[in-house]
Write a protein that holds these residues in place. Structure first.
Motif, PDB file in Angstrom:
ATOM      1  N   ASP A  52       0.851  -1.194   0.000  1.00 16.80           N
ATOM      2  CA  ASP A  52       0.000   0.000   0.000  1.00 16.80           C
ATOM      3  C   ASP A  52       0.886   1.243   0.000  1.00 16.80           C
ATOM      4  O   ASP A  52       1.916   1.290   0.698  1.00 16.80           O
ATOM      5  N   PHE A  53       0.478   2.240  -0.764  1.00 18.05           N
ATOM      6  CA  PHE A  53       1.287   3.461  -0.876  1.00 18.05           C
ATOM      7  C   PHE A  53       1.262   4.267   0.420  1.00 18.05           C
ATOM      8  O   PHE A  53       2.253   4.875   0.809  1.00 18.05           O
ATOM      9  N   MET A  54       0.121   4.263   1.116  1.00 13.55           N
ATOM     10  CA  MET A  54      -0.026   5.045   2.351  1.00 13.55           C
ATOM     11  C   MET A  54      -0.344   4.093   3.510  1.00 13.55           C
ATOM     12  O   MET A  54      -1.397   3.463   3.522  1.00 13.55           O
ATOM     13  N   GLY A  58       3.918   5.349   7.885  1.00 16.55           N
ATOM     14  CA  GLY A  58       4.756   5.958   6.854  1.00 16.55           C
ATOM     15  C   GLY A  58       4.327   5.582   5.448  1.00 16.55           C
ATOM     16  O   GLY A  58       3.308   4.916   5.243  1.00 16.55           O
ATOM     17  N   SER A  59       5.114   6.009   4.482  1.00 12.12           N
ATOM     18  CA  SER A  59       4.825   5.713   3.084  1.00 12.12           C
ATOM     19  C   SER A  59       5.429   4.374   2.681  1.00 12.12           C
ATOM     20  O   SER A  59       6.465   3.950   3.216  1.00 12.12           O
ATOM     21  N   GLY A  60       4.760   3.723   1.733  1.00 13.90           N
ATOM     22  CA  GLY A  60       5.296   2.483   1.208  1.00 13.90           C
ATOM     23  C   GLY A  60       6.666   2.654   0.586  1.00 13.90           C
ATOM     24  O   GLY A  60       7.441   1.694   0.486  1.00 13.90           O
ATOM     25  N   LEU A  61       6.997   3.883   0.204  1.00 17.31           N
ATOM     26  CA  LEU A  61       8.312   4.149  -0.395  1.00 17.31           C
ATOM     27  C   LEU A  61       9.434   3.901   0.612  1.00 17.31           C
ATOM     28  O   LEU A  61      10.551   3.535   0.237  1.00 17.31           O
ATOM     29  N   HIS A  62       9.117   4.110   1.911  1.00 14.72           N
ATOM     30  CA  HIS A  62      10.130   3.853   2.945  1.00 14.72           C
ATOM     31  C   HIS A  62      10.480   2.374   2.993  1.00 14.72           C
ATOM     32  O   HIS A  62      11.646   2.005   3.189  1.00 14.72           O
ATOM     33  N   THR A  80      -2.719   1.619  -4.446  1.00 12.51           N
ATOM     34  CA  THR A  80      -3.305   2.808  -3.837  1.00 12.51           C
ATOM     35  C   THR A  80      -4.779   2.903  -4.182  1.00 12.51           C
ATOM     36  O   THR A  80      -5.209   2.438  -5.237  1.00 12.51           O
ATOM     37  N   VAL A  85      -2.731  10.047  -6.936  1.00 18.17           N
ATOM     38  CA  VAL A  85      -1.301   9.728  -6.933  1.00 18.17           C
ATOM     39  C   VAL A  85      -0.949   8.715  -8.006  1.00 18.17           C
ATOM     40  O   VAL A  85       0.169   8.216  -8.046  1.00 18.17           O
TER      41      VAL A  85
END
Length: 461
Positions: A52-54, A58-62, A80, A85
């Protein structure tokens, strides 16, 4: 068997998605946060992560940064539920990262899990696509591409005009893709909706607005928020319903059926018709004021006969699609290309695609060549043929002598239905001839008949 880690804080979505992944044949583990996911990654190795992106912590990017720091080779699919986005996710994708937007379907999951097939498609597809969907390099196609590039930089409404089968829906998709908007493209066929349901389809309805409205429903204008609304066969919309569409275009607000609160909408409207400008004006199928709202930027899509340079390329593309689907290696012969080049293609790209498909079905399984000796003409593709002549008995069954009595209190829709059925009866069910006598396209006639068949028995009497 692949091992999948699903990271999402939405419990309902996680349950459904996990069942889909298990059904496909994978082992699936779930986590509701980045912290839980890191614990799983410390103990196990996964082939694929749905992320999941959010997330709450924190963000999924982390988590992607964490995965890369561990030098893990697992494939990653970002998920998402926020269309805003989508464009950002697309820009992050590479060979290791893909993305999906909610709601997802089993085919979406299967596609991203089958990374070998996806990479094979990317490596073996030799066809250049303009805006991800248009194929061709003829002068007519280059002109069309230029027009799409220009209008994509604006939010102007577009009216697509072209013969049946010329690719209007694909051009609409190209405009949407070139616009790089955050919303989705939503399509609706105006000729296929029953008149009493058009308001609900376009603008939505509130719960209890009419019999059968058991839930609130969003219309296509709301569904296309920040995206593109494609109104196919817009000239088949009943003339009495067009003022409501005009108001929505002018004010950029809609009111659901049964509602009182105006709702702001923001989408580009791309509409399409196979009628000529002369037909639109003479047959009064579109109000003048709504025409100017829809046709801020009109685009005439060239028929296939006006772009003969693209016939070999499109033919090879359709063969490539079939080869890819059926795991074959057929190729068109020079003789087949010559037959295709000599045909006038009154049914345009749709006719060409069907011709290739028929040749593929008839191909000798012991060879790898596709031969085409003749092209089977469609009775509906009569653009280049002489006008259909009404049989000698036509004077006795012409529109002026059909017996269609009108009763006081009958609706226009009921009278129209009677006229269509009596016209069909007078020509022994010949739909092409009936459509010509009624002054509508064959496609519109089929749409009307399908709508009548879906009505209740009491309505069709």
């Amino acid at each position: 068997m692949k091992t999948v880690l699903l990271v999402d804080d939405d419990q309902e979505f996680t349950t459904i998605a996990a069942r889909i992944i298990e059904f496909i044949g994978c082992d699936v583990y779930t986590a509701g946060s980045i912290g839980e996911a890191k614990q799983w990654l410390a103990d196990m190795r996964f082939d694929h992560l749905f992320l999941d992106f959010m997330l709450p912590d924190g963000s999924g990017l982390h988590l992607i940064d964490h995965i890369r720091s561990l030098k893990l080779t697992a494939q990653i699919t970002l998920i998402t539920g926020h269309p805003s986005v989508k464009a950002a996710l697309a820009s992050m994708c590479d060979e290791q990262i893909n993305y999906l937007t909610k709601p997802i379907e089993a085919n979406d999951v299967k596609r991203v899990l089958d990374t070998k097939t996806a990479n094979h498609h990317a490596q073996t597809d030799p066809f250049e696509r303009h805006f991800g969907c248009l194929i061709g390099h003829s002068p007519a196609m280059k002109k069309l591409v230029t027009m799409i590039e220009r209008v994509a930089k604006t939010n102007a409404n577009v009216l697509l005009m072209g013969e049946s089968g010329s690719g209007k829906e694909v051009v609409a998709q190209a405009i949407h893709n070139a616009s790089q908007c955050s919303g989705e493209q939503v399509s609706v066929n105006c000729g296929a909706i029953a008149k009493d349901l058009i308001g609900s389809e376009l603008f939505g309805h509130e719960k209890g607005a009419f019999t059968g409205a058991i839930n609130q429903k969003k219309g296509v204008f709301e569904l296309a928020q920040n995206g593109t609304l494609f109104l196919d066969e817009v000239t088949e919309m009943p003339i009495e319903m067009q003022p409501n569409l005009l108001r929505a275009l002018e004010t950029q607000t809609i009111t659901r059926v049964g509602g009182a609160k105006p709702i702001e909408v923001n989408c580009r409207v791309v509409s399409a018709t196979n009628r000529t400008l002369a037909e639109i004006a003479q047959k009064n199928v579109l109000r003048e004021d709504i025409y100017f709202r829809l046709a801020v930027f009109p685009i005439e899509i060239p028929p296939l006969r006006a772009r003969p340079q693209d016939i070999p390329l499109l033919s090879e593309f359709f063969v490539h699609q079939l080869n890819d689907e059926y795991k074959t290696q057929y190729q068109l012969t020079e003789q087949a290309h010559a037959v295709l080049a000599a045909h006038s293609w009154p049914g345009n790209i749709r006719e060409l695609k069907h011709c290739i498909h028929r040749a593929f079905i008839m191909a000798d399984p012991d060879t790898t060549t596709l031969t085409i000796d003749e092209i089977v003409s469609s009775p509906f593709a009569s653009t280049q043929e002489p006008d259909i002549q009404v049989p000698a008995r036509a004077p006795a069954t012409s529109a002026t002598t059909l017996s269609a009595p009108v009763k006081v209190g009958e609706t226009i829709e009921e009278v129209e239905r009677k006229l269509i059925y009596q016209t069909l009866e007078s020509v022994d069910g010949n739909k092409t001839l009936a459509a010509k006598m009624l002054g509508i396209s064959t496609k519109t006639l089929y749409n009307r008949l399908n709508a009548y068949e879906q009505s209740t028995p009491e309505e069709t009497k």
